[in-house]
Design a protein around this motif. Structure first.
Motif, mmCIF file in Angstrom:
data_model
loop_
_atom_site.group_PDB
_atom_site.id
_atom_site.type_symbol
_atom_site.label_atom_id
_atom_site.label_comp_id
_atom_site.label_asym_id
_atom_site.label_seq_id
_atom_site.Cartn_x
_atom_site.Cartn_y
_atom_site.Cartn_z
ATOM 1 N N LYS A 1 -35.469 -24.610 -39.334
ATOM 2 C CA LYS A 1 -34.057 -24.370 -39.587
ATOM 3 C C LYS A 1 -33.272 -24.219 -38.284
ATOM 4 N N LYS A 2 -33.967 -23.797 -37.238
ATOM 5 C CA LYS A 2 -33.338 -23.670 -35.925
ATOM 6 C C LYS A 2 -33.385 -24.974 -35.143
ATOM 7 N N GLY A 3 -34.055 -26.000 -35.704
ATOM 8 C CA GLY A 3 -34.073 -27.306 -35.062
ATOM 9 C C GLY A 3 -35.382 -27.687 -34.389
ATOM 10 N N PHE A 4 -36.362 -26.758 -34.370
ATOM 11 C CA PHE A 4 -37.641 -27.048 -33.737
ATOM 12 C C PHE A 4 -38.612 -27.698 -34.725
ATOM 13 N N LEU A 5 -39.439 -28.590 -34.207
ATOM 14 C CA LEU A 5 -40.557 -29.176 -34.959
ATOM 15 C C LEU A 5 -40.112 -29.846 -36.259
#
Length: 275
Positions: A217-221
């Protein structure tokens, strides 16, 4: 009696100072290596391309612009006043030339840098995609944990496209032998899966989440799985794992650094590299 006491005090201080000096000398002699910089640069300006010479849409849009080439290499290399370390320095420097510049180490360092620039010039003249072409390399060495030199090469490039690209490569060298230190030497294959989990949980903690979904949700992975980066530095106090743009996060996020203390990996790291 007072004189004798004074002598003992100064004698004790002298011994203490000698021990401290010996410790400092011992700390220096653990690698006995220092660094020096070598630079090379080339700037070219050429008339605009004829838009009929290329089918590339980007090149056609900028066909009337002056073409510019800017290539700069600024790299640190290793040296020593200790004759016994001469072979170690040469081995490290040869690997920097071969692994990072993709040039032959049979030539002097200055010529290797010049040859790198000549290769970039040939690419510039043979590739009509970008009117502005730059390639800046900055290489720096640092002493890490005992017996290790970490080397970091940052390359800023633009050869056409939506945006420039920055790529960092980190290498490690044994100061006693000059040999490159690969991932498998620090973490055995059987421990790398557990290391991957440790990195994932540290990334979660660094971003204030507890789940993979929270990270996503934070943009990682979002587009990749977690992996153990070969870009890592064996620092005095921790192991730094470096992830370039796009490795585990979008370009807009920039690079990602995950640092693990030696205590956090004490059950995973090979015995030789335990602090």
């Amino acid at each position: 009696m007072k004189t004798l006491l004074t002598h003992r005090i100064f004698g004790g201080c002298g011994i203490l100072m000698a021990l401290l000096l010996a410790a400092c000398q011992s700390n220096t002699s653990k690698d006995d290596l220092t660094f020096y910089s070598v630079e090379a640069q080339e700037n070219l300006k050429e008339p605009p391309l004829d838009s009929a010479d290329t089918d590339d849409v980007f090149a056609q849009l900028h066909a009337q612009e002056e073409r510019k080439l800017d290539v700069k290499v600024d790299m640190e290399f290793v040296k020593s006043d200790n004759e016994q370390k001469t072979k170690v320095c040469k081995l490290i420097n040869d690997q920097l030339i071969e692994l990072l510049l993709k040039q032959s180490s049979d030539q002097p360092i200055e010529e290797a840098l010049t040859q790198y620039i000549e290769t970039a010039k040939k690419e510039f003249h043979s590739d009509n995609i970008a009117n502005i072409y730059y390639d800046h390399l900055k290489g720096s060495a640092e002493h890490g944990m005992k017996g290790v030199i970490n080397y970091r090469l940052v390359e800023d490039t633009f050869m056409g496209g939506a945006h420039p690209c920055q790529l960092t490569t980190i290498l490690r060298f044994n100061t006693q032998t000059g040999e490159f230190i690969p991932l498998d030497e620090v973490f055995s294959t059987i421990h790398q899966h557990a290391l991957q989990d440790t990195l994932l949980h540290k990334l979660m903690a660094d971003n204030g989440v507890r789940t993979l979904q929270g990270l996503q949700k934070k943009g990682f992975l979002e587009m990749s799985d977690m992996f153990v980066s070969n870009n890592f530095a064996l620092r005095d106090d921790s192991i730094e794992f470096y992830y370039n743009e796009y490795d585990i996060a979008p370009y807009a996020y920039g690079p990602t650094t995950i640092c693990l203390s030696y205590d956090q990996v004490k059950d995973l790291v090979n015995e030789k590299y335990k602090q």
